[in-house]
Design a protein around this motif. Structure first.
Motif, PDB file in Angstrom:
ATOM      1  N   GLY A   1       0.785  -1.227   0.000  1.00 31.38           N
ATOM      2  CA  GLY A   1       0.000   0.000   0.000  1.00 31.38           C
ATOM      3  C   GLY A   1       0.818   1.278   0.000  1.00 31.38           C
ATOM      4  N   LEU A   2       2.146   1.181  -0.072  1.00 32.14           N
ATOM      5  CA  LEU A   2       2.997   2.364   0.006  1.00 32.14           C
ATOM      6  C   LEU A   2       3.485   2.778  -1.384  1.00 32.14           C
ATOM      7  N   ARG A   3       3.704   4.076  -1.536  1.00 29.99           N
ATOM      8  CA  ARG A   3       4.219   4.642  -2.790  1.00 29.99           C
ATOM      9  C   ARG A   3       5.647   5.117  -2.544  1.00 29.99           C
ATOM     10  N   VAL A   4       6.572   4.631  -3.348  1.00 28.88           N
ATOM     11  CA  VAL A   4       7.994   4.908  -3.149  1.00 28.88           C
ATOM     12  C   VAL A   4       8.556   5.552  -4.419  1.00 28.88           C
ATOM     13  N   LEU A   5       9.286   6.637  -4.243  1.00 30.88           N
ATOM     14  CA  LEU A   5       9.964   7.309  -5.346  1.00 30.88           C
ATOM     15  C   LEU A   5      11.429   6.920  -5.333  1.00 30.88           C
TER      16      LEU A   5
ATOM     17  N   ILE B   1       6.447   1.485  -6.960  1.00 28.75           N
ATOM     18  CA  ILE B   1       7.729   2.181  -7.089  1.00 28.75           C
ATOM     19  C   ILE B   1       7.769   2.946  -8.403  1.00 28.75           C
ATOM     20  N   THR B   2       8.101   4.219  -8.317  1.00 26.82           N
ATOM     21  CA  THR B   2       8.296   5.051  -9.498  1.00 26.82           C
ATOM     22  C   THR B   2       9.761   5.449  -9.563  1.00 26.82           C
ATOM     23  N   GLY B   3      10.437   5.040 -10.624  1.00 29.00           N
ATOM     24  CA  GLY B   3      11.837   5.399 -10.821  1.00 29.00           C
ATOM     25  C   GLY B   3      11.948   6.565 -11.780  1.00 29.00           C
ATOM     26  N   VAL B   4      12.704   7.574 -11.413  1.00 24.59           N
ATOM     27  CA  VAL B   4      12.903   8.727 -12.298  1.00 24.59           C
ATOM     28  C   VAL B   4      14.398   8.998 -12.455  1.00 24.59           C
ATOM     29  N   ASP B   5      14.767   9.476 -13.631  1.00 26.86           N
ATOM     30  CA  ASP B   5      16.159   9.798 -13.907  1.00 26.86           C
ATOM     31  C   ASP B   5      16.191  10.805 -15.051  1.00 26.86           C
TER      32      ASP B   5
ATOM     33  N   ASP C   1       7.144   1.559 -12.336  1.00 24.44           N
ATOM     34  CA  ASP C   1       7.138   2.328 -13.575  1.00 24.44           C
ATOM     35  C   ASP C   1       8.298   3.323 -13.554  1.00 24.44           C
ATOM     36  N   PHE C   2       8.620   3.839 -14.737  1.00 24.27           N
ATOM     37  CA  PHE C   2       9.765   4.734 -14.887  1.00 24.27           C
ATOM     38  C   PHE C   2       9.355   5.968 -15.695  1.00 24.27           C
ATOM     39  N   ALA C   3      10.035   7.072 -15.416  1.00 28.44           N
ATOM     40  CA  ALA C   3       9.791   8.312 -16.156  1.00 28.44           C
ATOM     41  C   ALA C   3      11.087   9.103 -16.241  1.00 28.44           C
ATOM     42  N   ARG C   4      11.280   9.746 -17.379  1.00 32.90           N
ATOM     43  CA  ARG C   4      12.436  10.612 -17.525  1.00 32.90           C
ATOM     44  C   ARG C   4      12.093  11.987 -16.963  1.00 32.90           C
ATOM     45  N   LEU C   5      12.678  12.293 -15.835  1.00 34.33           N
ATOM     46  CA  LEU C   5      12.401  13.557 -15.151  1.00 34.33           C
ATOM     47  C   LEU C   5      13.660  14.027 -14.433  1.00 34.33           C
ATOM     48  N   PRO C   6      14.216  15.159 -14.808  1.00 35.54           N
ATOM     49  CA  PRO C   6      15.289  15.737 -14.001  1.00 35.54           C
ATOM     50  C   PRO C   6      14.747  16.117 -12.625  1.00 35.54           C
TER      51      PRO C   6
END
Length: 242
Positions: free
Chosen positions: A49-53, A75-79, A98-103
């Motif tokens: 139930g937790l959201r992790v960046l 889990i959301t991975g950003v780079d 999931d992943f996203a390109r985000l500075p």
């Protein structure tokens, strides 16, 4: 000791992404230490139930570490590096990742305040031009009582730690980088650590940013006194459910 910043650093990581996993896998303890730092977030019920960046997720090594510690978390991975993210996305992941390109500098405008229960940042803050601004942004993205773990090269302050780091870079890390055509990236790695906060200074930076219960935890092996886990959390606001 010019450091790579912004687009220049992203481009260096893009180029280095092809050999990155191979190089870090040859580093004793690299993946085990990431898993240890992820466990130090202390997420309950395996993250259910937790959201992790996963901030600065790179090729997904830190994402895998988070999954090992909290297999039921979202889990959301950003780079900022398209090349590193391409490598991450090509791997097999369960639903909920999931992943996203985000500075980092754009996160506050793209993600809602209080949208994460925990943030993990591996090898990130010494690469930023504004670490204080980034920490303020992270604090805003966390729920009250939200947890932060930072896994980072931060020298302990002893001349011995600095000498070991310089020796490892000179004899192993930089020669490996030259072999893969990524000399600039691994020169940046060496210099960014040398010029960044020591572990006690970074802990104070976290406290100034408003994090509480900040602790500095060592890691074993040759990285002792060179790589640390920093954990903290956002304050719980009276009357607001954490």
């Amino acid at each position: 000791m010019t450091l790579l910043r912004g687009d220049a650093l992203s481009e260096a990581f893009d180029h280095g992404s092809t050999a990155y996993d191979r190089l870090v896998s040859a580093s004793p303890g690299y993946h085990a230490h990431l898993r240890r730092s992820a466990r130090r977030l202390g997420l309950p019920e395996e993250g259910r139930g937790l959201r992790v960046l996963d901030l600065g997720c790179g090729t997904g090594a830190s994402t895998a570490a988070l999954l090992a510690a909290a297999p039921h978390a979202r889990i959301t991975g950003v780079d900022a590096s398209a090349g590193m993210l391409e490598r991450a996305k090509a791997k097999s992941w369960p639903r909920g990742v999931d992943f996203a390109r985000l500075p980092v500098e754009e996160l506050a405008g793209r993600l809602e305040a209080g949208s994460f229960d925990a943030v993990f940042a591996g090898y990130l803050f010494r690469n930023l031009t504004g670490p204080d601004e980034a920490l303020a942004m992270v604090r805003g993205l966390l729920v009250p009582g939200g947890r932060l773990a930072v896994h980072e090269y931060t020298l302990g302050g002893s001349p011995v730690h600095r000498a070991v780091w310089n020796a490892v870079c000179s004899l192993i890390i930089q020669p490996a980088g030259r072999l893969t055509g990524d000399a600039d990236l691994y020169r940046h790695l060496r210099n960014s650590v040398a010029r960044f906060d020591t572990a006690p200074v970074f802990a104070q930076r976290l406290r100034r940013a408003g994090f509480v219960d900040v602790r500095v935890l060592p890691l074993p092996g040759w990285q002792t006194g060179i790589t640390h886990t920093f954990v903290g959390r956002t304050a719980v606001v009276p009357g607001v459910r954490a």
